[in-house]
Design a protein around this motif. Structure first.
Motif, PDB file in Angstrom:
ATOM      1  N   MET A 118       0.833  -1.194   0.000  1.00  0.00           N
ATOM      2  CA  MET A 118       0.000   0.000   0.000  1.00  0.00           C
ATOM      3  C   MET A 118       0.869   1.246   0.000  1.00  0.00           C
ATOM      4  SD  MET A 118      -3.085   1.356   0.139  1.00  0.00           S
ATOM      5  CE  MET A 118      -4.176   0.025   0.640  1.00  0.00           C
ATOM      6  N   ILE A 119       0.515   2.184  -0.869  1.00  0.00           N
ATOM      7  CA  ILE A 119       1.180   3.478  -0.915  1.00  0.00           C
ATOM      8  C   ILE A 119       0.289   4.501  -0.227  1.00  0.00           C
ATOM      9  CG2 ILE A 119       2.079   5.317  -2.383  1.00  0.00           C
ATOM     10  CD1 ILE A 119       3.706   2.836  -2.725  1.00  0.00           C
ATOM     11  N   ASP A 120       0.810   5.174   0.784  1.00  0.00           N
ATOM     12  CA  ASP A 120       0.128   6.324   1.364  1.00  0.00           C
ATOM     13  C   ASP A 120       0.569   7.558   0.588  1.00  0.00           C
ATOM     14  OD1 ASP A 120      -1.084   4.759   3.292  1.00  0.00           O
ATOM     15  OD2 ASP A 120       0.401   5.219   4.838  1.00  0.00           O
ATOM     16  N   LEU A 121      -0.385   8.252  -0.032  1.00  0.00           N
ATOM     17  CA  LEU A 121      -0.087   9.452  -0.807  1.00  0.00           C
ATOM     18  C   LEU A 121      -0.562  10.670  -0.018  1.00  0.00           C
ATOM     19  CD1 LEU A 121       0.755  11.022  -3.331  1.00  0.00           C
ATOM     20  CD2 LEU A 121      -1.520  10.536  -4.285  1.00  0.00           C
ATOM     21  N   TYR A 122       0.382  11.490   0.395  1.00  0.00           N
ATOM     22  CA  TYR A 122       0.082  12.731   1.103  1.00  0.00           C
ATOM     23  C   TYR A 122      -0.164  13.798   0.040  1.00  0.00           C
ATOM     24  CZ  TYR A 122       1.500  10.210   5.242  1.00  0.00           C
ATOM     25  OH  TYR A 122       1.575   9.286   6.253  1.00  0.00           O
ATOM     26  N   PHE A 123      -1.407  14.264  -0.030  1.00  0.00           N
ATOM     27  CA  PHE A 123      -1.917  14.905  -1.245  1.00  0.00           C
ATOM     28  C   PHE A 123      -2.753  16.127  -0.938  1.00  0.00           C
ATOM     29  CE2 PHE A 123      -5.529  15.341  -4.137  1.00  0.00           C
ATOM     30  CZ  PHE A 123      -4.935  15.368  -5.385  1.00  0.00           C
ATOM     31  N   TRP A 124      -2.668  17.097  -1.836  1.00  0.00           N
ATOM     32  CA  TRP A 124      -3.659  18.161  -1.960  1.00  0.00           C
ATOM     33  C   TRP A 124      -3.801  18.424  -3.458  1.00  0.00           C
ATOM     34  CZ3 TRP A 124      -7.146  19.408   1.356  1.00  0.00           C
ATOM     35  CH2 TRP A 124      -7.880  20.591   1.224  1.00  0.00           C
ATOM     36  N   PRO A 125      -4.981  18.821  -3.933  1.00  0.00           N
ATOM     37  CA  PRO A 125      -5.188  18.929  -5.380  1.00  0.00           C
ATOM     38  C   PRO A 125      -4.479  20.137  -6.001  1.00  0.00           C
ATOM     39  CG  PRO A 125      -7.204  19.501  -4.181  1.00  0.00           C
ATOM     40  CD  PRO A 125      -6.244  18.961  -3.175  1.00  0.00           C
ATOM     41  N   THR A 126      -3.184  19.992  -6.156  1.00  0.00           N
ATOM     42  CA  THR A 126      -2.341  20.953  -6.850  1.00  0.00           C
ATOM     43  C   THR A 126      -1.688  20.227  -8.032  1.00  0.00           C
ATOM     44  OG1 THR A 126      -0.293  20.444  -5.676  1.00  0.00           O
ATOM     45  CG2 THR A 126      -1.812  22.012  -4.607  1.00  0.00           C
ATOM     46  N   PRO A 127      -1.078  20.956  -8.966  1.00  0.00           N
ATOM     47  CA  PRO A 127      -0.403  20.256 -10.068  1.00  0.00           C
ATOM     48  C   PRO A 127       0.623  19.230  -9.592  1.00  0.00           C
ATOM     49  CG  PRO A 127      -0.683  22.550 -10.648  1.00  0.00           C
ATOM     50  CD  PRO A 127      -1.135  22.421  -9.218  1.00  0.00           C
ATOM     51  N   ASN A 128       1.442  19.591  -8.617  1.00  0.00           N
ATOM     52  CA  ASN A 128       2.421  18.618  -8.126  1.00  0.00           C
ATOM     53  C   ASN A 128       1.749  17.438  -7.446  1.00  0.00           C
ATOM     54  OD1 ASN A 128       4.753  19.847  -9.046  1.00  0.00           O
ATOM     55  ND2 ASN A 128       5.025  21.085  -7.213  1.00  0.00           N
ATOM     56  N   GLY A 129       0.659  17.689  -6.761  1.00  0.00           N
ATOM     57  CA  GLY A 129      -0.043  16.600  -6.101  1.00  0.00           C
ATOM     58  C   GLY A 129      -0.597  15.578  -7.080  1.00  0.00           C
ATOM     59  N   TYR A 130      -1.045  16.055  -8.243  1.00  0.00           N
ATOM     60  CA  TYR A 130      -1.651  15.142  -9.208  1.00  0.00           C
ATOM     61  C   TYR A 130      -0.637  14.236  -9.893  1.00  0.00           C
ATOM     62  CZ  TYR A 130      -6.381  16.950  -8.908  1.00  0.00           C
ATOM     63  OH  TYR A 130      -7.638  17.265  -8.463  1.00  0.00           O
ATOM     64  N   LYS A 131       0.615  14.628  -9.940  1.00  0.00           N
ATOM     65  CA  LYS A 131       1.601  13.809 -10.662  1.00  0.00           C
ATOM     66  C   LYS A 131       1.620  12.356 -10.169  1.00  0.00           C
ATOM     67  CE  LYS A 131       4.859  17.626 -11.050  1.00  0.00           C
ATOM     68  NZ  LYS A 131       6.255  17.977 -10.727  1.00  0.00           N
ATOM     69  N   PRO A 132       1.894  12.098  -8.870  1.00  0.00           N
ATOM     70  CA  PRO A 132       1.902  10.696  -8.433  1.00  0.00           C
ATOM     71  C   PRO A 132       0.523  10.061  -8.431  1.00  0.00           C
ATOM     72  CG  PRO A 132       2.247  12.153  -6.561  1.00  0.00           C
ATOM     73  CD  PRO A 132       2.308  13.008  -7.778  1.00  0.00           C
ATOM     74  N   LEU A 133      -0.524  10.873  -8.251  1.00  0.00           N
ATOM     75  CA  LEU A 133      -1.871  10.300  -8.287  1.00  0.00           C
ATOM     76  C   LEU A 133      -2.179   9.745  -9.671  1.00  0.00           C
ATOM     77  CD1 LEU A 133      -4.516   9.662  -6.913  1.00  0.00           C
ATOM     78  CD2 LEU A 133      -5.258  12.032  -7.340  1.00  0.00           C
ATOM     79  N   ILE A 134      -1.780  10.465 -10.716  1.00  0.00           N
ATOM     80  CA  ILE A 134      -1.950   9.951 -12.076  1.00  0.00           C
ATOM     81  C   ILE A 134      -1.187   8.637 -12.243  1.00  0.00           C
ATOM     82  CG2 ILE A 134      -1.346  10.359 -14.499  1.00  0.00           C
ATOM     83  CD1 ILE A 134      -1.971  13.340 -13.981  1.00  0.00           C
TER      84      ILE A 134
END
Length: 228
Positions: A1-17
């Motif tokens: 499992m990967i925990d992704l520490y995220f907020w919807p910014t351009p940099n945040g979307y990179k690993p989410l994609i």
């Protein structure tokens, strides 16, 4: 499992994609940068630069202990190496991909970020700042236009370089830059936007911000305060 520490910014979307493209199991850990979550000790232990995104891999390939990583470019390389996807094993293609990833990290991201700040958030109108960064962003789009003149993606195939660039370039209109002036880039944006995994990433990410907006407290946290 990967925990992704995220907020919807351009940099945040990179690993989410990337996570959506590969189907790696993940869970999002929202870091509300508009309310100061990025300065909390638990997050700073993972991301000492107090910026999103960051990840914690609970099942790294080496050693049986969680592995934390910050900086979006580094995260993309790590995930690509972990999965063997979207970063070629061919030496030439691999480093061409990393080259364009670094181009985004050192150019497109910072230049658009500064243009966005001076255009939309600066407390006073600074024409020189807006002109300086918008023009540099346009120059970089010109570089990308030439790279795409005979190809669909930045390197031989869709890669982490494309994932890194897309979230920034897709919102060029926010700084009044029209992609119609860069037709190859505009077609590339359309091509990436139609990928099912990219659509899913934004469907997952966009609701996380909820009703939080850029108010005075957010401005103070993002632009004035320095963590002690």
């Amino acid at each position: 499992m990967i925990d992704l520490y995220f907020w919807p910014t351009p940099n945040g979307y990179k690993p989410l994609i990337f996570l959506e493209e590969t189907g790696l199991p993940y869970q999002i850990k929202p870091i509300n940068i508009l309310r100061g979550d990025q300065f909390k000790p638990d997050f700073l232990a993972i991301a000492p630069n107090n910026r999103i995104p960051a990840i914690v891999d609970d099942a790294p390939a080496e050693r049986n202990q969680p592995f934390a990583l910050f900086e979006s470019g580094s995260i993309l390389i790590y995930l690509a190496e972990k999965t063997g996807q979207f970063l070629s094993s061919n030496l030439r293609t691999r480093h061409q991909t990393i080259q364009w990833l670094m181009w985004q990290m050192g150019g497109i991201g910072p230049m658009m970020g500064q243009a966005n700040h001076f255009t939309r958030y600066a407390p006073e109108d600074i024409p020189y700042g807006k002109k300086r960064y918008v023009n540099e962003f346009k120059r970089l789009l010109g570089v990308m236009e030439k790279q795409l003149r005979d190809r669909d993606y930045l390197t031989e195939d869709y890669s982490i370089a494309d994932m890194a660039c897309y979230p920034w370039i897709a919102f060029s209109h926010l700084i009044n830059v029209q992609l119609a002036d860069f037709p190859k880039v505009a077609k590339w944006v359309e091509r990436i936007a139609e990928r099912p995994a990219v659509k899913r990433a934004y469907q997952v990410g966009e609701p996380i911000q909820g009703d939080y907006q850029m108010d005075e407290e957010a401005r103070r946290l993002l632009f004035d305060i320095k963590p002690k």
